[in-house]
Design a protein around this motif. Structure first.
Motif, mmCIF file in Angstrom:
data_model
loop_
_atom_site.group_PDB
_atom_site.id
_atom_site.type_symbol
_atom_site.label_atom_id
_atom_site.label_comp_id
_atom_site.label_asym_id
_atom_site.label_seq_id
_atom_site.Cartn_x
_atom_site.Cartn_y
_atom_site.Cartn_z
ATOM 1 N N GLY A 233 0.804 -1.329 -0.029
ATOM 2 C CA GLY A 233 -0.084 -0.020 -0.062
ATOM 3 C C GLY A 233 0.872 1.160 0.010
ATOM 4 O O GLY A 233 0.622 2.271 -0.656
ATOM 5 N N LEU A 234 1.648 1.240 1.058
ATOM 6 C CA LEU A 234 2.871 2.301 0.946
ATOM 7 C C LEU A 234 3.421 2.471 -0.733
ATOM 8 O O LEU A 234 3.954 3.668 -0.923
ATOM 9 C CB LEU A 234 3.801 2.263 1.934
ATOM 10 N N ASN A 235 3.787 1.415 -1.226
ATOM 11 C CA ASN A 235 4.401 1.625 -2.476
ATOM 12 C C ASN A 235 3.521 2.212 -3.453
ATOM 13 O O ASN A 235 3.963 3.052 -4.274
ATOM 14 C CB ASN A 235 5.054 0.223 -2.794
ATOM 15 N N TRP A 236 2.204 1.813 -3.639
ATOM 16 C CA TRP A 236 1.136 2.387 -4.302
ATOM 17 C C TRP A 236 0.993 3.947 -4.224
ATOM 18 O O TRP A 236 0.830 4.632 -4.866
ATOM 19 C CB TRP A 236 -0.262 1.658 -4.348
ATOM 20 N N LEU A 237 1.051 4.522 -2.899
ATOM 21 C CA LEU A 237 1.002 5.667 -2.476
ATOM 22 C C LEU A 237 2.243 6.499 -3.039
ATOM 23 O O LEU A 237 1.989 7.696 -3.517
ATOM 24 C CB LEU A 237 1.052 5.789 -1.029
ATOM 25 N N LEU A 238 3.369 6.015 -2.804
ATOM 26 C CA LEU A 238 4.702 6.587 -3.391
ATOM 27 C C LEU A 238 4.372 6.496 -5.010
ATOM 28 O O LEU A 238 4.789 7.434 -5.544
ATOM 29 C CB LEU A 238 6.040 6.013 -3.205
ATOM 30 N N TYR A 239 3.919 5.545 -5.485
ATOM 31 C CA TYR A 239 4.011 5.443 -6.857
ATOM 32 C C TYR A 239 2.939 6.457 -7.661
ATOM 33 O O TYR A 239 3.088 6.905 -8.641
ATOM 34 C CB TYR A 239 3.347 4.015 -7.238
ATOM 35 N N ALA A 240 1.852 6.891 -6.832
ATOM 36 C CA ALA A 240 1.064 7.864 -7.160
ATOM 37 C C ALA A 240 1.895 9.224 -7.399
ATOM 38 O O ALA A 240 1.345 10.232 -8.352
ATOM 39 C CB ALA A 240 -0.024 8.324 -6.247
ATOM 40 N N PHE A 241 2.971 9.223 -6.979
ATOM 41 C CA PHE A 241 3.926 10.479 -6.961
ATOM 42 C C PHE A 241 5.174 10.201 -7.534
ATOM 43 O O PHE A 241 6.120 10.756 -7.633
ATOM 44 C CB PHE A 241 4.257 10.919 -5.483
ATOM 45 N N ASN A 242 5.014 9.206 -8.498
ATOM 46 C CA ASN A 242 6.170 9.005 -9.432
ATOM 47 C C ASN A 242 7.151 8.495 -9.001
ATOM 48 O O ASN A 242 8.568 8.786 -9.144
ATOM 49 C CB ASN A 242 6.369 10.081 -10.525
ATOM 50 N N PHE A 243 7.060 7.765 -7.787
ATOM 51 C CA PHE A 243 8.291 6.855 -7.011
ATOM 52 C C PHE A 243 7.999 5.475 -6.752
ATOM 53 O O PHE A 243 7.066 5.335 -6.029
ATOM 54 C CB PHE A 243 8.760 7.830 -5.794
ATOM 55 N N ALA B 23 13.270 1.198 -6.904
ATOM 56 C CA ALA B 23 14.295 1.789 -6.155
ATOM 57 C C ALA B 23 15.273 1.078 -5.551
ATOM 58 O O ALA B 23 16.526 1.161 -5.460
ATOM 59 C CB ALA B 23 13.983 3.052 -5.574
ATOM 60 N N ILE B 24 14.790 0.081 -4.631
ATOM 61 C CA ILE B 24 15.435 -0.695 -3.744
ATOM 62 C C ILE B 24 16.084 -2.078 -4.714
ATOM 63 O O ILE B 24 17.389 -2.352 -4.612
ATOM 64 C CB ILE B 24 14.599 -1.317 -2.720
ATOM 65 N N PHE B 25 15.228 -2.596 -5.493
ATOM 66 C CA PHE B 25 15.544 -3.801 -5.916
ATOM 67 C C PHE B 25 15.833 -3.810 -7.340
ATOM 68 O O PHE B 25 16.247 -4.752 -8.121
ATOM 69 C CB PHE B 25 14.402 -5.027 -5.828
ATOM 70 N N GLY B 26 15.629 -2.770 -8.127
ATOM 71 C CA GLY B 26 15.870 -2.545 -9.625
ATOM 72 C C GLY B 26 14.586 -2.748 -10.480
ATOM 73 O O GLY B 26 13.437 -3.086 -9.917
#
Length: 78
Positions: free
Chosen positions: A20-30, A35-38
């Motif tokens: 869920g946090l990854n999806w939140l960050l993805y909304a802000f193009n990150f 970033a961690i695993f390639g």
């Protein structure tokens, strides 16, 4: 979840929070996983993270079903 604190449920919840946090960050193009695993197209570890998050979501469907179908006479203990 009926107050269960088994390790698999805890791991599944942590994976869902990470997803869920990854999806939140993805909304802000990150993309944190990328970033961690390639890149997911080239990194087996990134693919594994996405697979584990997906399996965690499937695993948590049963506790959700239990919670939604619990009768009023049998409150869910925490």
């Amino acid at each position: 979840m009926n107050g269960r604190r088994d390790p698999l449920t805890i791991i599944a919840l942590v994976l869902l929070i990470v997803g869920g946090l990854n999806w939140l960050l993805y909304a802000f193009n990150f993309n944190l996983v990328q970033a961690i695993f390639g890149d997911v197209r080239t990194s087996i570890l990134a693919q594994l993270v996405y697979i584990l998050v997906g399996l965690a979501a499937i695993y948590m469907l049963y506790p959700l079903y239990e919670m939604l179908t619990a009768s009023a006479e049998r409150p869910i203990s925490r």
